[in-house]
Write a protein that holds these residues in place. Structure first.
Motif, mmCIF file in Angstrom:
data_model
loop_
_atom_site.group_PDB
_atom_site.id
_atom_site.type_symbol
_atom_site.label_atom_id
_atom_site.label_comp_id
_atom_site.label_asym_id
_atom_site.label_seq_id
_atom_site.Cartn_x
_atom_site.Cartn_y
_atom_site.Cartn_z
ATOM 1 N N GLY A 724 -17.222 4.689 5.276
ATOM 2 C CA GLY A 724 -16.227 3.627 5.365
ATOM 3 C C GLY A 724 -16.589 2.372 4.591
ATOM 4 O O GLY A 724 -17.754 2.032 4.385
ATOM 5 N N THR A 741 -13.542 0.933 7.464
ATOM 6 C CA THR A 741 -12.475 1.928 7.390
ATOM 7 C C THR A 741 -13.036 3.302 7.747
ATOM 8 O O THR A 741 -14.253 3.522 7.694
ATOM 9 C CB THR A 741 -11.879 1.987 5.983
ATOM 10 N N VAL A 790 -7.195 6.294 4.367
ATOM 11 C CA VAL A 790 -6.624 4.953 4.493
ATOM 12 C C VAL A 790 -6.857 4.174 3.201
ATOM 13 O O VAL A 790 -7.968 4.157 2.664
ATOM 14 C CB VAL A 790 -7.252 4.190 5.681
ATOM 15 N N SER A 792 -5.378 0.751 2.882
ATOM 16 C CA SER A 792 -5.402 -0.664 3.262
ATOM 17 C C SER A 792 -4.820 -0.775 4.673
ATOM 18 O O SER A 792 -4.541 0.238 5.329
ATOM 19 C CB SER A 792 -4.599 -1.520 2.273
ATOM 20 N N TYR A 793 -4.615 -2.029 5.131
ATOM 21 C CA TYR A 793 -4.128 -2.248 6.498
ATOM 22 C C TYR A 793 -3.026 -3.299 6.524
ATOM 23 O O TYR A 793 -3.039 -4.266 5.756
ATOM 24 C CB TYR A 793 -5.277 -2.697 7.413
ATOM 25 N N PRO A 807 -3.062 1.165 9.764
ATOM 26 C CA PRO A 807 -3.500 1.762 8.497
ATOM 27 C C PRO A 807 -2.336 2.140 7.591
ATOM 28 O O PRO A 807 -1.309 2.654 8.053
ATOM 29 C CB PRO A 807 -4.280 3.009 8.943
#
Length: 823
Positions: A724, A741, A790, A792-793, A807
């Motif tokens: 991550g 992540t 994923v 980005s958020y 996510p």
């Protein structure tokens, strides 16, 4: 009567059995190693068997007729023998298979092994199953290279940012778009794989002749056709066409490439549903003309147009765990329009006044028009889902815990012009190769920014003001126009010699200087490396053979003067006092040839340490870098990279790489206040925190194989894994970006059938298909395991003020069909 019939049947059966014979024995290599699961067969009749774990086999064959017995095993030359056996004969046969000879770039390009550069085969670009379908797809297996977004051509190297990588095409530096904020908007990278003849890549420790960046260099050369050539590639993600030829007197060569790419098929699988429109077109031409035996003139031109339109409709994303299962639902209104138009042209004149001296003069111009406009209204609700596995409503919405909306607005435009004139020279004398160069570059950039975000949570705008005006979140308003000039110089000397004991040495030392008129700063960058191949030997049988191992070391100071994005603050204003970032590099490595499975493989290992000063911190939003535009950080990066590559089957290269990395930075002026239970306030300085690219462990593999009975069927497997990456809430406090992540896991596989190759015999030698040298069709499965990676958020709040990171997932499993012709 029945007795006679029974005796007759026995006699007939005996006669039938007598018409066969038996071949049995074992299959081994020329070292005596027995080969399990080797194929033994008669192709004409379809009879076949495989050897057992001891390499033994037995095969019943027709007798009294000539048969062709064949045997095959992966990475070995096929065995063929013609036999005629008597009825009932049992023939003992020991089959010996010989290893195919490896003919790889490791042998053909011996000199590059002494440098901190690695040669990459450009032809692999068409074979690797990857949605990017560009040069970047073959970079992912190189030392220290990381990419966690299959929609983007951006990559980081050994903890550096996307902007720390140099890319050259025919000695000319090329650039990335300025306004790109997501992988969905990215079009085609500059280099056209069909026009490329060679690729060199360095993950650090590169020579002074290369420019001023802190991470890596990618050196690409376009090909000069040796005759008529061309290719066509088509699939669900677009297509490419190229054609090249020589004039009758062989003085003029030209190659033209046209590419089209569309991401609609991939983007239609994302959580955000809507109308996606993505069209990326690129046309390039490369012309060479020999003016005389001494002078050669070249022209490289490129026109690219990227269009991305998106009208979002809805989005549904489920997240959480069995203890807290949530669902975000968003309804959209509005649209997003992004447009990039790029024009590039370069002339170069090469002069060879003597055999020892080569002079080159390059004049290039780069122009980009970039536009970004969007007004997107999103109204969301955050719901809690039923978690009871025994409930009839399992997975259904049971309660609402948050409601709100946001409005994103932008009217951004950027026009940039870069003019460059460069002189390069190479002079060889005995063991010395001296290179020098000088360049002047003019940059003119006009940037207009109008961007803001309005957030509404349960009827209240955020940030909340009870009686004041509405406050917009993340407001950027600016108009910037800059003109500046850069002066660059470099000088380096390479020395190669062989010691009396036959050991080989390779030493390079150089220095590079850069001056930028915008801030008046001048920097000097010394760089050096040394390589040593000892005259070590080993005993193989009754002979002494050389051990093929090279030890390398490199060190240098690498400055990176800011380009436009680094000097633009978060609010859009410019910092005219910005300075160059600096990185001190130390590298140690080995490059050795080893034997695996009876075949030669190349094993590269490099350890490195980088000390950063005057760093410019940045926030990473998808693929968009937003710089703080101040040299207020220091940092470090260290790690270990290793790569194994070779050919299990001749002409079919495979590799695997494993990397370990730790990179951190310390913002010298950041702090926060912490209050204890008694009301005492303490100032806390976070110290070193992970950099945005701190991915501790990464693994990449590309493996190719072919079917033993039919080598025209091939399989290509591409695997990427990375732990991550750091992230945090969008409040521009770097010390809070310490969340991680999920790991990035991706498996892509391709199945191809060779339709035409150089061994194909055509019924009609003058027919249409006889004009092709190669043709194949492939079925590709992207994200084979359907892993929800994923990119980005999105951050939202519930009614209690608690923040949730939602996510933004990358693409799920998708199929692609690709057709390739080469003539």
């Amino acid at each position: 009567m029945r007795l006679c019939l029974f005796i007759s049947l026995l006699l007939i059966g005996d006669l039938c059995l007598a018409q066969t014979a038996t071949i049995r024995g074992r299959v081994q290599d020329d070292n005596g190693t027995r080969l399990p699961q080797a194929n033994v067969y008669i192709a004409a009749s379809g009879l076949q068997t495989t050897t057992d774990k001891n390499g033994q086999f037995e095969l019943e064959v027709p007798s009294g007729v000539e048969i062709v017995l064949e045997s095959s095993y992966t990475a070995y030359r096929p065995y063929t023998r013609t036999l005629t056996l008597d009825s009932g004969e049992v023939r003992e046969l020991n089959i010996i298979l010989r290893i195919k000879q490896l003919k790889t770039v490791v042998i053909e390009d011996e000199g590059k092994r002494f440098e901190m550069m690695e040669r990459i085969q450009p032809r692999l670009t068409t074979r690797i199953p990857n949605p990017t379908q560009g040069i970047e797809s073959i970079l992912l297996g190189q030392l220290g290279v990381v990419s966690n977004n299959e929609l983007s051509s951006s990559y980081s190297v050994r903890g550096g940012s996307f902007d720390e990588n140099l890319v050259y095409v025919n000695d000319i530096e090329v650039y990335r778009p300025f306004l790109t904020r997501s992988g969905q908007q990215e079009g085609l990278s500059f280099a056209n794989p069909n026009m490329v003849s060679s690729i060199l890549f360095s993950a650090g420790g590169f020579d002074a002749k290369y420019g001023d960046k802190m991470s890596s260099v990618l050196d690409i050369r376009y090909t000069r056709p040796s005759g008529r050539e061309g290719s066509f590639t088509g699939g669900l993600l677009g297509g490419a066409l190229h054609y090249g030829n020589l004039s009758k007197n062989n003085r003029t060569g030209y190659i033209f490439g046209l590419r089209y790419k569309t991401n609609q098929y991939l983007l239609g699988s994302l959580d955000e549903e809507g109308d996606y429109g993505s069209d990326f077109l690129d046309a390039q031409v490369y012309v060479t003309h020999g003016l005389s035996d001494r002078f050669n003139l070249e022209f490289l031109g490129n026109i690219a147009g990227n269009r991305y339109n998106f009208i979002p409709r809805t989005r549904t994303t489920q997240l959480g765990s069995i203890n807290e299962a949530l669902q975000l639902t968003v309804f959209f209104d509005g649209q997003e329009i992004t447009q990039y138009d790029t024009y590039f042209g370069a002339f170069s004149l090469t002069d060879n006044p003597t055999k020892r001296l080569t002079l080159k003069y390059i004049a290039s111009a780069y122009k980009t028009y970039e536009r970004e406009e969007f007004d997107v209204l999103g109204q969301y609700r955050l719901d809690e889902l039923e978690r009871d596995l025994g409930s009839d409503e399992f997975g259904e919405v049971v309660s609402n815990i948050g409601i709100g909306g946001y409005l994103n607005h932008a009217r951004n435009s950027l026009d940039a012009t870069v003019l460059d004139f460069t002189h390069r020279a190479v002079y060889t004398q005995d063991v010395h190769t001296v290179q020098w160069g000088a360049g002047i570059r003019s940059e003119a950039i006009d940037d207009r920014l109008s961007e803001w975000r309005f957030v509404d949570s349960a009827g209240y705008s955020l940030p909340y003001s009870s009686n004041g005006p509405i406050v917009l979140d993340d407001l950027i308003k600016a108009e910037n126009s800059i003109q500046s000039t850069r002066l660059q110089l470099y000088l380096q000397d390479n020395v190669k010699w062989t010691a009396p004991d036959s050991a080989k040495w390779d030493f390079t030392v150089g220095v590079r200087a850069n001056h930028w008129t915008f801030n008046g700063q001048s920097v000097i960058s010394p760089r050096g490396r040394i390589s040593w191949r000892p005259a070590w030997t080993k005993t193989v049988g009754d002979s002494l053979v050389a051990r093929d191992i090279i030890f390398k070391a490199a060190a240098g100071i690498y400055y990176q003067p800011p380009f436009y994005r680094e000097l633009r603050r978060l609010d859009g204003s410019l910092n005219e006092d910005i300075e160059a970032q600096r990185s001190l590099h130390f590298l140690l490595g080995t490059d050795m040839m080893i034997q695996l499975f009876g075949r030669p493989f190349r094993l590269i290992t490099e350890g490195y340490y980088k000390q950063y000063d005057a760093l410019i911190p940045y926030e990473l939003e998808n693929v968009r870098l937003r710089y703080y535009a101040t040299n207020n950080a220091k940092g470090f990066a260290y790690g270990l990279d290793t790569k194994l590559n070779g050919e299990f089957i001749p002409g079919v290269e495979s590799w695997a790489s494993l990397s370990f990395l730790s990179t951190k930075e310390d913002l010298l002026d950041d702090f926060y206040l912490e209050e204890d239970d008694e009301g005492n306030v303490t100032r806390v300085e976070p110290g070193f925190i992970p950099r945005n690219t701190d991915q501790r462990v990464t693994f990449s593999m590309f493996f190719q194989d072919e079917m033993p009975l039919d080598p025209s069927f091939k399989v290509q497997l591409s695997v990427h894994y990375g732990t991550g990456l750091p992230f945090g809430p969008p409040d521009f406090n770097r010390y809070r970006d310490t969340l991680r992540t999920p790991s990035y896991r991706r498996f892509d596989i391709g199945f191809s059938k060779q339709l035409i190759d150089d061994k194909t015999e055509f019924r009609n030698p003058n027919g249409f298909f006889s004009r092709f040298k190669e043709a194949w069709i492939a079925l590709e499965v992207f994200n084979l395991l359907d892993v929800p990676n994923v990119q980005s958020y999105l951050w939202v709040k519930d009614v209690r003020g608690r923040q949730y990171s939602i996510p933004n997932f990358l693409t799920p499993r998708r199929l692609n069909v690709k057709l390739y012709f080469r003539f």
